[in-house]
Design an enzyme around this catalytic site. Structure first.
Site, PDB file in Angstrom:
ATOM      1  N   GLU A 166       0.826  -1.215   0.000  1.00  0.00           N
ATOM      2  CA  GLU A 166       0.000   0.000   0.000  1.00  0.00           C
ATOM      3  C   GLU A 166       0.858   1.262   0.000  1.00  0.00           C
ATOM      4  OE1 GLU A 166      -2.923  -0.177   3.132  1.00  0.00           O
ATOM      5  OE2 GLU A 166      -4.205  -1.482   1.954  1.00  0.00           O
ATOM      6  N   GLU A 325      -6.506  -7.812  -0.072  1.00  0.00           N
ATOM      7  CA  GLU A 325      -6.987  -7.707   1.306  1.00  0.00           C
ATOM      8  C   GLU A 325      -8.439  -7.274   1.306  1.00  0.00           C
ATOM      9  OE1 GLU A 325      -4.810  -4.914   3.684  1.00  0.00           O
ATOM     10  OE2 GLU A 325      -2.877  -5.532   2.905  1.00  0.00           O
TER      11      GLU A 325
END
Ligand code: GLA
Ligand code: GLA
Length: 700
Positions: A166, A325
């Site tokens: 991320e 995720e």
């Protein structure tokens, strides 16, 4: 060099199953075995197998355990767990492990820590406390990438690289001197001369003309309540996305040099309310797209998820993508962390699959006992395996295998009839603090349109502005504030050739430098949409007696923004006008205008109507565009179709309501949740949070 030079799209590559295993939908999650004693590991593997888990992402935050001191490597524990996993048939998506630098590094080199706009340092204590433009940090990170690649290059159980994590989640903007030098370099590459920068940023305004690149500084603190140069701010956002992308690419290339055959990715954060990076641009830089998505609590839950997943599918250009995720239930990072309702764990994952994900991952496998995420739900909750969450995780694993058995792999999300355009840069530009109204940003409008279209039975594709929206029957440009000359021309060509476009207020206000198109709005496409807007009439209630809404003749109401449309083209048709007190100047003014241009048609919606107002206006708008038949689903369900080879179709139907919904079954039932087959077996009654997947073959 900070600006990314590799704009060509990388070839699509997808992780292959372990030797001897057949292709499955990948299923698993982030796994942090180094946070647990080793005697837990065998239990993890037992539970993973029971849940049909076939992959884990490993080592994302393990730098301190892999390189405990500078140049001292400890792969032994990682070797042991990879070996156990692989022998159990569980593949590894291996991290570059660079996401969070260890204390020895930042103590020795505090100059790698990023700085905020006031010059304050982001100290260690959490994660991602590094600056993307630090040459020192880059050296350390690349050393780790090479060590990982060398050590694992022949490991049969590693199927993909998970580069970083991320990017930009916590270190998107760095204002340090390293960042300043890199920003100067980025500007030099983009513009060539300082005068071209001056021109782009309009620096004759407020005496900002620069005479040398060294005078370029990041948008640091300028005093509260002051206004940053908008061109500079927009470019700093572009630069920040590019700086992290360049860092990612350096890591990627260090890995790929040693393991050229290993597919790699990095997890994006695509949602309706995130524009941290320009993910459409990043989509070109990975072998396969992967995304992290966390649900929006409340009534937008299902629709927002479908929207975000569709946008991810658009970024992936309809190649399979990886849901890296999501959460089994509550997250830990909102002020109030709502749990999921029964059925939502399985249903949510399936929405992503419907929208093109061939992999489902969760953060994380086993819930942590300690650390900042101990209250974040996981596949194995704190309560242990005797829990609804783990039972749902097992049910999901079985369902994903059934879908693979039924032949879902290799299918693609069917192209919708309608494209809703999203543009990261328009979002960035509309975040400026000196605009007609702070209540309007680009990103709410595409989501409103996506939802309103669902409300009239149309599942649209969400398509990035650089994507192929001009191949759809209908395109919606919802507050796409920036329209370059080239994009304006693209729209003109599309409509001229027979395309149908819906264009809203706040679209095409400026070019890509945020220089406003002159002569009336939307300046570069007035001829296409057949309206001329002289000024804006924002609505609000922050002062006593101001006007916060205005009614339309079609029974809807405008809020926040009204375009003052002073003329329409010959032949244009006014579909709705404003009905207001005479002294406001709005009464009788056109609000929604249909136009013909070349072989195509347009509808211009000159105000913010919100989801309900759009849904109420859409039948007329679609009719005016000649596509009244665009609706093909019951508005009570979200319907998405994946098409496979030889006409094989998988119809995914999700209940959008809080009551039971009965729908015809499009073929033979493959999997379902909270659903009963009714009638003669040709209909399904779906409960709230339920869904059904039916398969039809060409012979059916
Ligand atoms: C002040 C300033 C002007 C201008 C206006 C805008 O009066 O002196 O330069 O910024 O505000 O309202
Ligand atoms: C992000 C991160 C994970 C974890 C989750 C929690 O997606 O990548 O490491 O922190 O958020 O929601």
């Amino acid at each position: 060099m900070t600006r990314t030079t590799s704009s060509a799209r990388r070839e699509f590559r997808w992780p292959q199953p372990l030797a001897g295993n057949k292709p499955r939908i990948w299923y698993g999650g982030d796994y942090n075995p180094d946070q647990w004693p080793e005697d837990v590991w065998d239990d993890d593997i037992r539970l993973m197998k029971q849940a049909h888990v076939n992959f884990v992402s490993l080592g994302i935050f393990s730098w301190a355990n892999i390189e405990p001191e500078e140049g001292v490597w400890n792969f032994a524990w990682l070797d042991r767990i990879i070996d156990k996993l692989g022998k159990a048939g569980i593949a590894v998506d291996l991290a570059s492990a660079t996401a969070s630098p260890p204390p020895w590094l930042t103590s020795a080199h505090p100059e790698v820590l990023w700085q905020d706009y006031r010059g304050d340092t982001c100290w260690p204590g959490a994660r991602q406390h590094w600056r993307p433009t630090s040459p020192i940090f880059r050296d350390y990170a690349l050393k780790l990438c090479r060590a990982m690649a060398e050590h694992y290059k022949d490991n049969p159980y590693v199927v993909a690289w998970h580069v970083g994590n991320e990017y930009g989640c916590h270190n998107r903007f760095d204002y340090s001197d390293d960042a300043m030098r890199a920003f100067q370099e980025w500007c030099r590459e983009r513009y060539g001369t300082i005068d071209a920068v001056n021109d782009a940023w309009g620096t004759d305004f407020w005496s900002q003309r620069m005479t040398d690149f060294s005078q370029i500084i990041p948008p640091r603190f300028i005093g509260d309540g002051n206004f940053m140069n908008p061109g500079k701010l927009l470019d700093f956002k572009r630069f920040s996305s590019d700086a992290l992308k360049a860092f990612y690419e350096a890591e990627r290339d260090a890995l790929a040099e040693i393991t050229p055959d290993m597919p790699l990715t990095t997890n994006f954060m695509v949602s309706a309310s995130n524009s941290v990076m320009n993910y459409d641009d990043w989509g070109s830089a990975v072998d396969f797209v992967s995304n992290d998505h966390y649900f929006t609590p409340g009534e937008a839950h299902l629709d927002e998820m479908a929207y975000a997943a569709s946008l991810t599918d658009g970024i992936a250009r309809k190649n399979p993508w990886w849901l890296m995720e999501n959460s089994t239930s509550a997250v830990n990072w909102r002020p109030i962390n709502y749990r999921k309702e029964p059925g939502q764990t399985v249903r949510d994952a399936m929405v992503h699959v419907a929208m093109g994900a061939d992999a489902v991952g969760f953060f994380q496998w086993r819930q942590s006992r300690a650390g900042a995420e101990k209250f974040h739900s996981s596949m194995v909750p704190l309560a242990g395996e005797d829990s609804q969450v783990y039972r749902d995780v097992c049910a999901l694993g079985r369902d994903l295998d059934r879908l693979a058995d039924a032949g879902l792999l290799g299918s693609r999300v069917e192209r919708a009839k309608v494209a809703v355009v999203f543009d990261y840069e328009s979002q960035w530009a509309t975040e400026h603090t000196a605009t007609p109204t702070q209540q309007v940003r680009h990103w709410t409008e595409p989501l409103d349109w996506f939802r309103a279209l669902l409300d009239v039975g149309v599942t649209a594709d969400v398509v990035p502005v650089r994507g192929d929206w001009d191949k759809y029957d209908v395109v919606v440009l919802p507050s796409v504030y920036l329209l370059s000359e080239a994009d304006s021309e693209r729209l003109r060509t599309y409509v001229n050739g027979g395309g149908r476009a819906i264009v809203t207020y706040a679209t095409g206000i400026s070019d890509e430098r945020d220089h406003i198109w002159l002569g009336g709005f939307p300046g570069s496409i007035r001829d296409v949409v057949g309206v001329r807007v002289e000024e804006f009439a924002p609505l609000g209630d922050d002062f006593p007696g101001t006007q916060s809404s205005v009614e339309l003749s079609n029974g809807t109401a405008a809020h926040d923004w009204v375009d003052v449309i002073t003329s329409v083209a010959d032949g244009a048709r006014v579909l709705a006008t404003y009905e207001d007190d005479p002294w406001t100047g709005l009464d009788g003014m056109p609000a929604i205008v249909a136009n013909e241009f070349g072989k195509g048609r347009t509808a211009y919606v000159g105000c913010r109507l919100g989801r309900d107002g759009l849904a109420a206006s859409l039948p007329d708008v679609l009719d005016a565009l000649g596509v009244a038949d665009a609706a093909d689903a019951d508005a009570k369900v979200l319907r998405v179709v994946r098409e496979g080879e030889a006409g094989k179709r998988f119809a995914f139907l999700f209940n959008r309501t809080r009551g039971k919904v009965t729908v015809p079954l499009d073929g033979e039932l493959v999997i379902s949740s909270k659903t009963a087959v009714v009638g003669d077996g040709d209909a399904a009654e779906i409960e709230p949070n339920g869904f059904v997947v039916a398969r039809s073959l060409p012979t059916d």
